[in-house]
Design an enzyme around this catalytic site. Structure first.
Site, short mmCIF file in Angstrom:
data_model
loop_
_atom_site.label_atom_id
_atom_site.label_comp_id
_atom_site.label_asym_id
_atom_site.label_seq_id
_atom_site.Cartn_x
_atom_site.Cartn_y
_atom_site.Cartn_z
N ASP A 163 49.61 35.61 53.77
CA ASP A 163 50.81 36.19 53.15
C ASP A 163 51.78 36.67 54.22
O ASP A 163 52.99 36.51 54.10
CB ASP A 163 50.43 37.37 52.25
CG ASP A 163 49.62 36.89 51.06
OD1 ASP A 163 49.64 35.69 50.80
OD2 ASP A 163 48.98 37.72 50.42
N LYS A 210 41.75 38.53 38.05
CA LYS A 210 42.17 37.25 38.65
C LYS A 210 40.90 36.58 39.19
O LYS A 210 40.22 37.11 40.06
CB LYS A 210 43.17 37.50 39.78
CG LYS A 210 43.67 36.20 40.39
CD LYS A 210 44.80 36.46 41.37
CE LYS A 210 45.41 35.18 41.89
NZ LYS A 210 44.49 34.19 42.42
N GLU A 268 40.55 28.74 34.50
CA GLU A 268 39.94 28.69 35.82
C GLU A 268 38.49 28.20 35.70
O GLU A 268 37.70 28.77 34.94
CB GLU A 268 39.99 30.12 36.39
CG GLU A 268 39.98 30.22 37.86
CD GLU A 268 41.32 29.92 38.54
OE1 GLU A 268 42.28 29.48 37.86
OE2 GLU A 268 41.38 30.11 39.76
N LYS A 279 50.86 40.51 33.25
CA LYS A 279 51.90 39.64 32.69
C LYS A 279 52.68 40.39 31.62
O LYS A 279 52.08 41.21 30.89
CB LYS A 279 51.28 38.41 32.02
CG LYS A 279 50.63 37.46 32.96
CD LYS A 279 50.14 36.22 32.21
CE LYS A 279 48.75 35.88 32.64
NZ LYS A 279 48.11 34.88 31.84
#
Ligand code: IVH
Length: 672
Positions: free
Chosen positions: A51, A119, A180, A288
């Site tokens: 990142d 996640k 996923e 979200k």
């Protein structure tokens, strides 16, 4: 994939190199590491370092193509034996953050509830079902537009129904389910540990196995997180998607609906525990906007939707107790707190002191002596107090005055900051300002102790004084002597030509680091033009916001006496016009190790500087030459290599341009 130690080594080496890298090199690295992660499932650096790499490139070249290509895969690699699947809608990535402020700012960008889910660290998969609910296609993410058709293998995953039950109404394209694919941790540990480095890599291999029966035997799992193509009257929010997916027979993740966006940081922390309790590897928490109408309004960039954010895990955290709060003065004259803690081992190092940034930040944290705190190393590097776990026994007390030459000065509160009323009267501030200047112009010999001596003896009160040092007075100082005095004078004399970006950076103006200085020089070409700019002129420049523009205009105004004094001593030249010595060492950086047979190290360094080269103190990836002294050299005698020699070997193995040469080679380069 490398071992954790190998990844940690690579990550810290890359982080050190980042500031010196050119845009082209940054682009190459971004593409390389992105592909290692997504295409080869063999990352060589950790996520925070990746990142940081991306952020560095974004700061230097916001429109770089390499940034647009980011995502699960930069290129759709032809995997043999799999047909292409062209995605009906692009499969984007998630935007990510590592701190509460970014999360709260994102939360402020929309209305309505927020859904929060773990996640999963697995492999994105899109599965398409026909109008009758029959499974028709399954694809990997690929490059986001085209993936591999892995239908045969997906049919072997027990969490994925071949025919949907209770499906909502849909368009003629049918329904698309995204989720996923992963391997359960318990399964990995009991059956495959040692075969692959982690469950994700194993799942990647299993999903791409040519034989569907063999693929099925791995016992992969699937969590569904998205439903596309459903009738919006039936499914108008993320929470409705979640229920619909569950009704259709999919395994879904724990989900929470949050009303008040201010609670999101606390919810994140709760989810850290939820994630820890799951039988799947997780690497963050996904947030979200719940309403699909709100999601549509927010839209997406080429890389990620704006309605979603992944708050990534930091890695290891540790707890400790604050034993003292110390205050220090910065170059700018602001006074900031540092907390001293009982030493604690976190992410590979022992942490004892942590910057608290500014008094406002420390107050908001609620920190003070006696507080128990949670610590992480942000991005795996910078120690950071995440939160206060139990309140302090002594409240935080802000200083009201500060010692300066000839007395004390008042401290003025300015928002979150505390500033010295007369910064130029503080020896610490003057040392920090002059040290910054010598560092930027790359002059050696001016360590903090030496600068303190020069300042306390009255020889130096600002950077321009360094160019006007009197040899006799200098030589008369303690632990100096004629030779050292001459060395300091030579250092400064060799730096009477400065490029515009170097001069601007060396002034130490807030928000005017090397990148901004380079932009200013490229845009306005002369110091006079830059000094005449208004905030409005500056904020019109791409890459310079209002805050930076204001800091620069104010900083240049305040630095006027310093600039005028400097211009009496130095000339501002274009890079190409710096006098080329014609030596092969011109513009090169050279580090020495081991004893030299023909000259001492100091004179060798002076010769390099005289030829227009630099002599940094340590071996870094952008070094040009490491000179190994002939006397007792491992190059010659086959003895033990020095630490610098080993460091250079390592960097060369990683592709650095460093050349290791002998003292004899060096003398040949000098032309002597
Ligand atoms: S939502 C724009 N929710 O993370 C994509 N993704 O780094 C919106 N992932 O490609 C996806 N867990 O494969 C979403 N709970 C979750 C997820 C999740 C893992 C993956 C997904 C995506 C990647 C982005």
């Amino acid at each position: 994939m490398g071992s954790p130690a190998h990844i940690a080594d690579n990550s810290s080496a890359l982080k050190n190199r980042l500031p010196a890298l050119e845009v082209k090199e940054l682009e190459q690295l971004v593409r390389h590491h992105n592909a290692l992660y997504w295409d080869k499932a063999a990352p060589e650096i950790d996520d925070p370092t990746f990142d940081k790499l991306v952020e560095t490139l974004r700061a230097k070249a916001p429109t770089s193509k390499a940034l647009e290509e980011l995502g699960e895969s930069t290129t759709k690699k032809k995997s043999q034996g799999f047909d292409d699947v062209v995605h009906l809608r692009p499969m984007l990535s998630l935007d990510k953050c590592y701190d509460d402020d970014t999360l709260l700012k994102w939360g402020d960008s929309f209305k309505g509830r927020v859904v929060v889910t773990p996640k999963i660290d697995g492999l994105a998969c899109s599965i398409r079902y026909g109008k009758q609910g029959e499974i028709v296609l399954a694809g990997t993410r690929g490059d986001g537009k085209t993936g591999d058709n892995i239908l045969a293998n997906v049919k072997g995953i027990k969490d994925i129904p071949h025919a949907l039950k209770n499906a909502p109404g849909c368009s003629s394209d049918g329904l698309e389910i995204r989720g996923e694919v992963y391997m359960r941790i318990s399964r990995f540990n009991s059956t495959y540990k040692g075969e692959k480095s982690n469950p994700r890599n194993l799942a990647a291999g299993a999903l791409k196995t040519k034989d569907p029966l063999e693929s099925a035997a791995y016992g992969l799992s699937f969590f569904a997180y998205d439903l596309l193509g459903a009738d919006p009257k039936e499914v108008a929010s993320e929470s409705e998607k979640h229920s619909a997916l569950q009704r259709m027979g999919f395994a879904v993740m724990p989900l929470e609906l949050i009303e008040n966006h201010k609670e999101l940081p606390d919810v994140f922390r709760r989810f850290v525990d939820v994630c820890k309790g799951m039988d799947v590897e997780t690497d963050g928490v996904v947030m979200k906007a719940d309403l699909l109408s709100e999601q549509e309004r927010l839209g997406a960039t080429a890389h990620h939707p704006r309605y979603a954010l992944a708050y990534k895990f930091q890695g290891e955290s540790a707890q400790s107790v604050v034993t003292a709060i110390e205050w220090g003065v910065a170059r700018t004259g602001t006074v900031n707190p540092v907390c001293v803690i009982e030493p604690v081992f976190v992410s590979g190092v022992t942490v004892t002191r942590i910057s608290l940034h500014n008094p406002g930040y420390a107050k908001k944290l609620g920190i003070g002596v006696g507080a128990r705190v949670e610590i992480v190393r942000r991005g795996g590097v910078i120690p950071h107090v995440e939160r206060v776990l139990s309140p302090p026994t002594q409240p935080l007390v802000l200083p009201t005055e500060w010692p300066v030459v000839g007395g004390r000065t008042a401290l003025i509160a300015d928002g979150d900051f505390l500033c010295l009323a007369e910064p130029e009267r503080s020896v610490d501030v003057v040392v920090a300002r002059v040290a910054h200047f010598t560092k930027v112009i790359d002059a050696t010999g001016f360590g903090e102790k030496r600068l303190l001596q020069l300042i306390e003896s009255g020889l130096v009160s600002q950077p321009a004084d360094l160019y006007a040092l009197d040899k006799k007075r200098l030589a008369a100082l303690d632990r100096m002597g004629g030779l050292s005095a001459q060395n300091l004078l030579d250092e400064m004399n060799a730096r009477r030509q400065l490029t515009l970006p170097v001069l601007l950076t060396a002034l130490g103006i807030d928000d005017c680091g090397p990148t901004v200085a380079e932009t200013l020089a490229e845009t306005f070409h002369s110091l006079d033009a830059i000094r005449a700019l208004t905030v409005k002129d500056l904020s019109a420049v791409h890459g310079i916001g209002d805050t930076t523009a204001t800091s620069i205009v104010n900083g240049l105004r305040k630095s006027a006496p310093l600039i005028d004094a400097l211009l009496q001593q130095v000339s501002v030249v274009e890079k190409e016009k710096i006098r080329d010595s014609g030596s092969p060492l011109f513009g090169k950086s050279v580090v020495f190790t081991g004893s030299m047979a023909k000259m001492d190290r100091k004179s060798a360094q002076k010769k390099v500087q005289g030829a227009g080269g630099k002599t940094p103190s340590s071996v870094t990836a952008d070094l040009d030459f490491l000179v190994i002294g002939d006397e007792g050299s491992a190059l010659i005698a086959g003895g033990e290599k020095s630490t610098k020699h080993k460091a250079a070997d390592k960097l060369i193995a990683k592709g650095s341009k460093v050349k290791i040469i002998s003292e004899t080679d060096f003398i040949a380069l000098l032309g002597e």
